[in-house]
Every structure is written in C-alpha cells, then in structure tokens.
Scaffold this motif. Structure first.
Motif, mmCIF file in Angstrom:
data_model
loop_
_atom_site.group_PDB
_atom_site.id
_atom_site.type_symbol
_atom_site.label_atom_id
_atom_site.label_comp_id
_atom_site.label_asym_id
_atom_site.label_seq_id
_atom_site.Cartn_x
_atom_site.Cartn_y
_atom_site.Cartn_z
ATOM 1 N N THR A 134 32.681 47.372 11.778
ATOM 2 C CA THR A 134 33.299 46.163 11.230
ATOM 3 C C THR A 134 34.657 46.449 10.615
ATOM 4 O OG1 THR A 134 32.051 46.508 9.169
ATOM 5 C CG2 THR A 134 31.100 45.012 10.802
ATOM 6 N N GLN A 135 34.811 47.626 10.035
ATOM 7 C CA GLN A 135 36.074 47.992 9.405
ATOM 8 C C GLN A 135 37.167 48.205 10.443
ATOM 9 O OE1 GLN A 135 36.447 51.982 7.541
ATOM 10 N NE2 GLN A 135 37.024 50.884 5.677
ATOM 11 N N SER A 136 36.884 48.996 11.474
ATOM 12 C CA SER A 136 37.904 49.279 12.488
ATOM 13 C C SER A 136 38.233 48.040 13.320
ATOM 14 C CB SER A 136 37.460 50.438 13.388
ATOM 15 O OG SER A 136 36.236 50.154 14.031
ATOM 16 N N LYS A 137 37.259 47.141 13.505
ATOM 17 C CA LYS A 137 37.506 45.912 14.270
ATOM 18 C C LYS A 137 38.399 44.930 13.522
ATOM 19 C CE LYS A 137 34.048 44.137 16.660
ATOM 20 N NZ LYS A 137 32.679 43.666 17.008
ATOM 21 N N ASP A 138 38.558 45.131 12.230
ATOM 22 C CA ASP A 138 39.509 44.302 11.476
ATOM 23 C C ASP A 138 40.953 44.616 11.851
ATOM 24 O OD1 ASP A 138 37.593 42.897 10.089
ATOM 25 O OD2 ASP A 138 37.626 44.220 8.340
ATOM 26 N N SER A 139 41.187 45.845 12.355
ATOM 27 C CA SER A 139 42.546 46.300 12.642
ATOM 28 C C SER A 139 42.891 46.310 14.127
ATOM 29 C CB SER A 139 42.751 47.716 12.082
ATOM 30 O OG SER A 139 42.507 47.760 10.694
ATOM 31 N N LEU A 140 41.896 46.538 14.976
ATOM 32 C CA LEU A 140 42.165 46.772 16.391
ATOM 33 C C LEU A 140 41.303 45.909 17.295
ATOM 34 C CD1 LEU A 140 42.101 50.687 16.314
ATOM 35 C CD2 LEU A 140 44.158 49.266 16.371
#
Length: 271
Positions: free
Chosen positions: A115-121
C-alpha cells in the motif's frame, strides 16, 4: 579487511566502471525533466531505466552485463526498436525520487508492491514472488541467533533507507506487541548488508530473499531461514503520469513471459 566484505563495500567503484563501459549515461540539464509517457519515449527512441547493482537485477561479469532485470529490459527495448539508458543506483530512495521527478522512465528492479509503494508508483504485473528474510549469523557460530519473530523484540534491524520492507517491520511490531529498533542504511544495498552481518559489523539485517539467496554462497556463515514477511509481489514501477507506458510494458510482459526464452531466463536467476 575480508576480501568478500571488500567486494561488496566497494561496489560503488564497480558501478562507476559499469557506467563507463555502457557509455549510456548522458549529460543532462540541471533542471529535472518532466515525467514522460510512452509516446514521448518512442519519439526520442530512448528508454531511461534505473536499477540496482546486485547479482539478480544487474551486474558485470568479465566485462559482460548480466541480470534478470537487465535481460528483460534489453528484450523489451529490442522488440520496441528503442535504445536503453540504464543507471545503476544503490539507494532505493534515489531510485524512487528519480522516477517521481521524471529523471528515469522505469524503475527496473524487483520492487515490493504494498500500500505504501502504490501511493507513489504504478506497478507492472507481478514479475517475481519473494519474502523479506532476517539475515543473521548461523546458530552454531553466534550466540545472538534468533529462532523466531518473537525474539526480535528490542533487537536492531538494519534495513535499506525508505525500503518498502519498513512497513512490514512496523506491522510486525504490532503483531509481537513490542519494540523493534530500526537502523536505516542509505549508501548500501542488500548484498552489502549481508557482507556486514557476515563480518560482524552488524548483527541483523532484513533483505529480499531472492537477493539473499543469490549471494549466500559468498557468506557460508549466514542464515536466512527466518521469515519477516509472507510471500509478496515484486514488480517494475513507473511514474503515475505514465499510464500508457505501463500498459505497453504489461502487454509486452504478458506475451514475453509465455516464451521459452523467458522461462530459461527465470530459471537462471530463480531456481
């Protein structure tokens, strides 16, 4: 200093040599370019990718460039008739920032999707499955050996700065209802952390299992049998302003991953 440790600590020198051999790194304007999508990449005829220098993604053996991600990149670029400009970057933070600023078009190293990385990429389809593992010295050689996750309480784990694995460690703290100390490492990659644990410079690190396995032969005193996470998805990432690039990559990957060439490549790095 131990030769194996020196090999990994001096990886930055190898990266510099790699860039010279490639001859792909061009001088850029001081102002960061805007993120590009597929049409702009095709028009210029150059795909700018950033990856990590390690034994899985991208490395040099006897003046030959190898790596799972490098081979995939090369096949994609060849199929699309474009050139590759590849930058090896050890810092996860700098790789991510380069994508967000438009310096690079593609984060071409297996990156944990959460969920964290999908906020950016925006992420491509899954390329590999892997886990986060605890890197420590073997039980028979070290009294600090940990048998299970519950014993991580009040221990210090070294993790690559801003790694997506941090979210998992924070969740693990909640699960064991105790504190785990985290030391974020900015300059080194996973293989350097393995070398530091092996030499006793640090006691524990958290790394991707696939990268740890690929380097384990160099460090026979290490143990990676304790899992920090369950099996997770890893993929390539692009800027959120590059949806057509994402679609083009996914379409190509869907076809290429059915070929014998891909199956041979996958078995070479993930057997």
């Amino acid at each position: 200093m131990n030769k194996k440790l020196l090999k990994y600590i001096l990886i930055g020198i190898t990266i510099s040599i790699c860039i010279i051999l490639l001859g792909t790194r061009k001088e850029r304007k001081e102002n960061s370019p805007a993120p590009r999508d597929y049409a702009e990449i095709i028009k210029e005829g150059v795909l700018r990718a950033v990856t990590e220098y390690n034994s899985v993604s991208y490395h040099i053996i006897n003046d030959t460039i190898e790596g799972f991600d490098y081979a995939l990149l090369h096949a994609f670029a060849q199929d699309k008739g474009i050139k590759l400009e590849i930058t090896p970057e050890m810092s996860f933070e700098k790789r991510l920032q380069g994508i967000l600023e438009g310096k690079y078009d593609l984060l071409a190293t297996g990156t944990l999707v959460n969920t964290q990385s999908k906020d950016s990429l925006l992420f491509t389809q899954t390329l590999i499955l892997s886990k986060q593992v605890l890197v420590q010295r073997k039980k028979e050689t070290d009294s600090l050996y940990i048998d299970n996750q519950l014993e991580l309480a009040h221990k210090t784990l070294h993790v690559i700065k801003n790694s997506p694995a941090l979210l998992r460690i924070h969740n693990l703290m909640e699960e064991i209802a105790d504190t785990i100390y985290i030391e974020e490492v900015e300059l080194y990659g996973a293989e350097q952390l393995l070398a530091m644990v092996s030499e006793g410079d640090i006691d524990y690190a958290v790394c991707d299992e696939n990268i740890a396995k690929s380097a384990l032969a160099d460090f026979p005193n290490l143990d990676i049998s304790t899992y920090i996470s369950f099996t997770q998805f890893y993929a390539w990432g692009v800027n959120k302003h590059s949806p057509v690039l994402l679609d083009s990559l996914n379409s190509w990957l869907n076809s290429y991953m059915e070929t014998k060439e891909y199956q041979k490549l996958y078995k070479k790095y993930f057997h």
